[in-house]
Design a protein around this motif. Structure first.
Motif, mmCIF file in Angstrom:
data_model
loop_
_atom_site.group_PDB
_atom_site.id
_atom_site.type_symbol
_atom_site.label_atom_id
_atom_site.label_comp_id
_atom_site.label_asym_id
_atom_site.label_seq_id
_atom_site.Cartn_x
_atom_site.Cartn_y
_atom_site.Cartn_z
ATOM 1 N N LYS A 1 43.667 36.136 17.684
ATOM 2 C CA LYS A 1 44.196 37.399 17.202
ATOM 3 C C LYS A 1 44.903 38.142 18.319
ATOM 4 C CE LYS A 1 40.756 38.064 13.554
ATOM 5 N NZ LYS A 1 39.643 38.927 13.051
ATOM 6 N N ARG A 2 46.046 38.695 18.005
ATOM 7 C CA ARG A 2 46.798 39.449 18.995
ATOM 8 C C ARG A 2 46.052 40.730 19.363
ATOM 9 N NH1 ARG A 2 53.048 38.310 17.058
ATOM 10 N NH2 ARG A 2 53.179 36.359 18.224
ATOM 11 N N THR A 3 46.262 41.190 20.596
ATOM 12 C CA THR A 3 45.380 42.203 21.159
ATOM 13 C C THR A 3 46.167 43.315 21.843
ATOM 14 O OG1 THR A 3 43.774 40.445 21.597
ATOM 15 C CG2 THR A 3 43.398 42.548 22.689
ATOM 16 N N LEU A 4 45.692 44.555 21.651
ATOM 17 C CA LEU A 4 46.065 45.700 22.468
ATOM 18 C C LEU A 4 44.906 45.962 23.426
ATOM 19 C CD1 LEU A 4 47.228 48.076 19.581
ATOM 20 C CD2 LEU A 4 48.689 46.571 20.930
ATOM 21 N N LEU A 5 45.179 46.359 24.671
ATOM 22 C CA LEU A 5 44.071 46.581 25.588
ATOM 23 C C LEU A 5 44.395 47.636 26.635
ATOM 24 C CD1 LEU A 5 43.777 43.517 27.993
ATOM 25 C CD2 LEU A 5 45.610 43.747 26.357
ATOM 26 N N PHE A 6 43.317 48.312 27.061
ATOM 27 C CA PHE A 6 43.353 49.362 28.074
ATOM 28 C C PHE A 6 42.199 49.081 29.020
ATOM 29 C CE2 PHE A 6 41.748 53.945 28.834
ATOM 30 C CZ PHE A 6 42.447 54.081 30.018
ATOM 31 N N SER A 7 42.490 48.849 30.296
ATOM 32 C CA SER A 7 41.463 48.448 31.261
ATOM 33 C C SER A 7 41.596 49.240 32.545
ATOM 34 C CB SER A 7 41.570 46.957 31.573
ATOM 35 O OG SER A 7 41.376 46.173 30.409
ATOM 36 N N VAL A 8 40.432 49.555 33.137
ATOM 37 C CA VAL A 8 40.381 50.309 34.389
ATOM 38 C C VAL A 8 39.377 49.618 35.304
ATOM 39 C CG1 VAL A 8 39.930 52.535 35.487
ATOM 40 C CG2 VAL A 8 40.862 52.473 33.161
ATOM 41 N N TRP A 9 39.749 49.441 36.577
ATOM 42 C CA TRP A 9 38.860 48.798 37.543
ATOM 43 C C TRP A 9 37.863 49.792 38.131
ATOM 44 C CZ3 TRP A 9 44.103 47.312 37.599
ATOM 45 C CH2 TRP A 9 44.337 45.967 37.307
ATOM 46 N N ASP A 10 36.695 49.260 38.509
ATOM 47 C CA ASP A 10 35.688 49.984 39.288
ATOM 48 C C ASP A 10 35.174 51.229 38.569
ATOM 49 O OD1 ASP A 10 35.913 48.108 41.363
ATOM 50 O OD2 ASP A 10 37.615 49.188 42.211
ATOM 51 N N VAL A 11 34.933 51.083 37.276
ATOM 52 C CA VAL A 11 34.317 52.128 36.464
ATOM 53 C C VAL A 11 33.227 51.484 35.608
ATOM 54 C CG1 VAL A 11 36.372 53.602 36.419
ATOM 55 C CG2 VAL A 11 36.066 51.840 34.662
#
Length: 391
Positions: A95-105
């Motif tokens: 399935k195609r995906t939207l994503l929002f990612s943040v490091w070190d949290v």
């Protein structure tokens, strides 16, 4: 977790671009990085404004195919802490995906129904909020990240063609604002983690990235530079710069990745899977990797992991198999011409360069698993094929 590329570019900003992650396992055959294209657009905000929200946009102009492994990403940083990215993917048939990612949290909360958040590890650690969306080529999607107070930043994606809007979630950071420096839009072909991947087995894609705007659209960035991955695919990439956007073109000369369909609507298939020497046959279309072809700029027809449709001889009735594109096949007799096919848009035939004969369903037998052969071109239905589009 699938490990994404550590990009390096000619600019200092993109040289600092870090790793992105997706929660699926890498291909089992991967022993080291393969060769895939990548492009990057760097931005600058004049006056170093304090940014409480930023909006980016992506328009995938031509769909590279549902089996494509492509990530169109907006990368940025905060005034405190480490970096983040958000974007959209075609995920290799999943399935195609939207994503929002943040490091070190370590804290996140979901947004709209269907979204989810998770911790990621591997090369870097952090939190990611995601949603599956079967996005549409030609639609412009906006990606907004906005401060919500107490270090929380939320990400919302909107389809400007339909008006639909989706909140991916919110992630808590040590920051109070988004940094006006270090913003990069990039396109990644994440089959780089398949050691067999080459420029020619990757599908063409072109996506328009709008320049970022901030603080409710009151400030606008400008393009400060563009670059590409410094590898063999560089000659097959191009970034077109306009006042309000850039278009990143990758795997130029190749087609999209998709099915080759023939008689009875059935597919050109690698019988039993994508391995060296497997029979090329006719089979019901399944959307599998063994039916996901790219018409490469060098005239070959390739499956993922760089396997080519190959004629085993030149005479009528010669067998057609799937072979390692870099190999010589049984007995060392395979030539480049045996792997090259000319497609006639009028006759819908695939003509083998080594023999001048056509890819043929013998006797018009459309039974599942019928092995394909070469035969003198006649224009009959059992030699007619529809192939992935080239743009």
């Amino acid at each position: 977790m699938r490990l994404r590329h550590l990009f390096s570019t000619a600019t200092a900003t993109a040289a600092a671009a870090a790793l992105a992650l997706l929660g699926t396992a890498p291909p089992t055959q991967a022993a080291g990085p393969g060769t895939t294209p990548g492009t990057y657009t760097d931005y600058a905000f004049s006056g170093a404004p304090v940014l409480t929200d930023v909006t980016w946009s992506t328009t995938v102009q031509h769909d590279p195919g549902y089996r494509a492994d492509v990530f169109w990403s907006h990368q940025f940083g905060f005034d405190k802490g480490n970096g983040a990215y958000l974007g959209m993917q075609s995920d290799g048939g999943s399935k195609r995906t939207l994503l929002f990612s943040v490091w070190d949290v370590s804290e996140a909360k979901t947004g709209s129904d269907g979204s989810w958040c998770l911790a990621f590890g591997g090369e870097g650690e952090g939190m990611s909020c995601r949603m599956n969306l079967d996005w549409t080529a030609g639609h412009r999607y906006t990606f907004e990240v906005a401060a919500e107070g107490d270090g929380w930043f939320g990400a919302t994606v909107a389809d400007t063609a339909t008006g639909a809007s989706y909140k991916l979630g919110s992630i808590k950071t040590p920051a109070t604002a988004i940094s006006p420096r270090g913003m990069v839009d990039w396109t990644e072909y994440f089959e780089w983690n398949d050691s067999r991947a080459t420029c020619y087995d990757q599908p063409f894609s072109d996506a328009r990235f709008g320049v970022p705007t901030g603080n409710g659209g009151t400030v606008t960035a400008s393009v400060s530079g563009t670059s590409h991955s410094d590898n063999a695919c560089a000659s097959m990439t191009r970034t077109d710069v306009a006042a309000d956007s850039t278009v990143q073109n990758l795997a130029i000369g190749n087609s999209a990745r998709g099915a080759v369909t023939g008689q009875a609507g059935k597919c050109l298939d690698a019988l039993g899977g994508v391995t060296d020497g497997t029979v090329a046959d006719l089979f019901p279309c399944s959307g599998g990797a063994n039916q996901a072809w790219v018409r490469a700029a060098d005239g070959s027809l390739r499956l993922p992991s760089d396997y080519c449709l190959t004629a085993e001889g030149t005479g009528n009735g010669a067998a057609v198999r799937v072979r390692d594109c870099a190999g010589t096949g049984a007995g060392g007799a395979v030539t480049d011409a045996a792997r090259q096919w000319t497609y006639s848009t009028s006759a819908h035939t695939l003509v083998n360069k080594a023999s001048g004969r056509c890819l043929d369903v013998p006797g018009g037998d459309t039974s599942d698993g019928t092995a394909l052969i070469l035969w003198d071109c006649s224009g009959s239905a059992n030699q007619q094929w529809n192939v992935p589009a080239t743009y």
